[in-house]
Design an enzyme around this catalytic site. Structure first.
Site, mmCIF file in Angstrom:
data_model
loop_
_atom_site.group_PDB
_atom_site.id
_atom_site.type_symbol
_atom_site.label_atom_id
_atom_site.label_comp_id
_atom_site.label_asym_id
_atom_site.label_seq_id
_atom_site.Cartn_x
_atom_site.Cartn_y
_atom_site.Cartn_z
ATOM 1 N N ASP A 123 0.714 -1.172 0.004
ATOM 2 C CA ASP A 123 0.036 0.018 -0.025
ATOM 3 C C ASP A 123 0.888 1.234 0.013
ATOM 4 O O ASP A 123 1.660 1.262 0.960
ATOM 5 C CB ASP A 123 -0.865 -0.208 1.244
ATOM 6 C CG ASP A 123 -1.988 1.035 1.022
ATOM 7 O OD1 ASP A 123 -1.876 2.098 0.639
ATOM 8 O OD2 ASP A 123 -3.194 0.754 1.839
ATOM 9 N N LYS A 127 -1.262 9.806 0.585
ATOM 10 C CA LYS A 127 -1.337 11.223 1.569
ATOM 11 C C LYS A 127 -0.231 11.399 2.481
ATOM 12 O O LYS A 127 0.166 10.503 3.144
ATOM 13 C CB LYS A 127 -2.701 11.369 2.099
ATOM 14 C CG LYS A 127 -3.771 11.269 1.386
ATOM 15 C CD LYS A 127 -5.238 11.397 1.985
ATOM 16 C CE LYS A 127 -6.244 11.142 1.026
ATOM 17 N NZ LYS A 127 -7.801 11.353 1.833
ATOM 18 N N GLU A 197 -0.336 -6.026 -11.419
ATOM 19 C CA GLU A 197 0.484 -4.990 -12.202
ATOM 20 C C GLU A 197 0.069 -4.542 -13.541
ATOM 21 O O GLU A 197 0.349 -3.628 -14.097
ATOM 22 C CB GLU A 197 1.943 -5.791 -12.198
ATOM 23 C CG GLU A 197 2.914 -5.008 -12.931
ATOM 24 C CD GLU A 197 4.115 -5.567 -12.803
ATOM 25 O OE1 GLU A 197 5.212 -5.303 -13.445
ATOM 26 O OE2 GLU A 197 4.323 -6.918 -12.247
#
Length: 215
Positions: A123, A127, A197
């Site tokens: 992940d 942010k 991917e």
């Protein structure tokens, strides 16, 4: 007057997700978790952190029968899918466990024992306020390096450009890790292209590989 010390909970690098389980997946979890699970003390040569649906892990383990692979994944459908495919392919060198990978390393993986650690498409937590949740952090890089034997490889891949730069800087500055390449690595042919991917490639996001060796 006594002061109460608050116990700081570890920052998790993942966000648990729910997903639908098919009948095949329920069956795999019920029958195969023990058969293809991990018991402390089991030999592990290659640790795969965040194996997703298990596509890459399955193919790499099948092509490398002399080494034992351990896939770590907290997403239940991914665990179930990999369990079912291990049985279908008849692989004897691949196990699966659903735990926090960093806790596993701290508690159950001996220092200097791994040939390789794979961190493929974790992940990216894009942010800025979430960057502290990224798996590749200085402390975590040190932990993973400690688990590698001398000459062992830490291989990371991401399709997020910002995270790729973060990884490169973090791993370059990590003690006992040396970049095998001048910057990013050429995409290795032994790392299979997964559906995840391929979606990144179709969207114009070119994955970056980073391969560092324990020195």
């Amino acid at each position: 007057m006594k002061t109460i010390e608050r116990v700081r909970k570890p920052i998790r690098t993942y966000h648990p997700r729910r997903g639908r389980l098919s009948g095949r997946h329920f069956d795999a979890l019920e029958r195969l978790t023990t058969a293809y699970g991990f018991t402390p003390g089991d030999r592990v040569d290659v640790l795969e952190i965040g194996s997703g649906m298990g596509e890459a892990t399955l193919e790499m383990a099948a092509a490398d029968p002399g080494r034992r692979y351990l896939a770590v994944e907290i997403h239940t459908p991914g665990v179930a899918n990999l369990l079912a495919n291990i049985e279908q392919r008849g692989l004897a060198n691949l196990s699966v466990v659903s735990v926090d990978a960093l806790d596993l390393c701290r508690e159950h993986i001996p220092d200097g024992s791994l040939d390789a650690v794979h961190v493929f498409f974790p992940d990216p937590w894009p942010k800025a306020r979430h960057h502290k949740r990224r798996l590749i952090q200085p402390a975590n890089a040190g932990l993973l390096a400690a688990k590698l034997r001398t000459g062992g490889l830490l291989h990371c891949a991401t399709d997020d450009a910002g995270y790729a730069e973060w990884m490169l800087e973090t791993l370059t500055n990590a003690a006992n890790l040396t970049n095998r390449h001048d910057g990013y690595a050429p995409r290795p042919s032994h790392r299979p292209v997964t559906k995840f991917e391929q979606r990144a490639l179709d969207a114009g996001r070119a994955p970056a590989d980073l391969i560092f060796v324990k020195s």
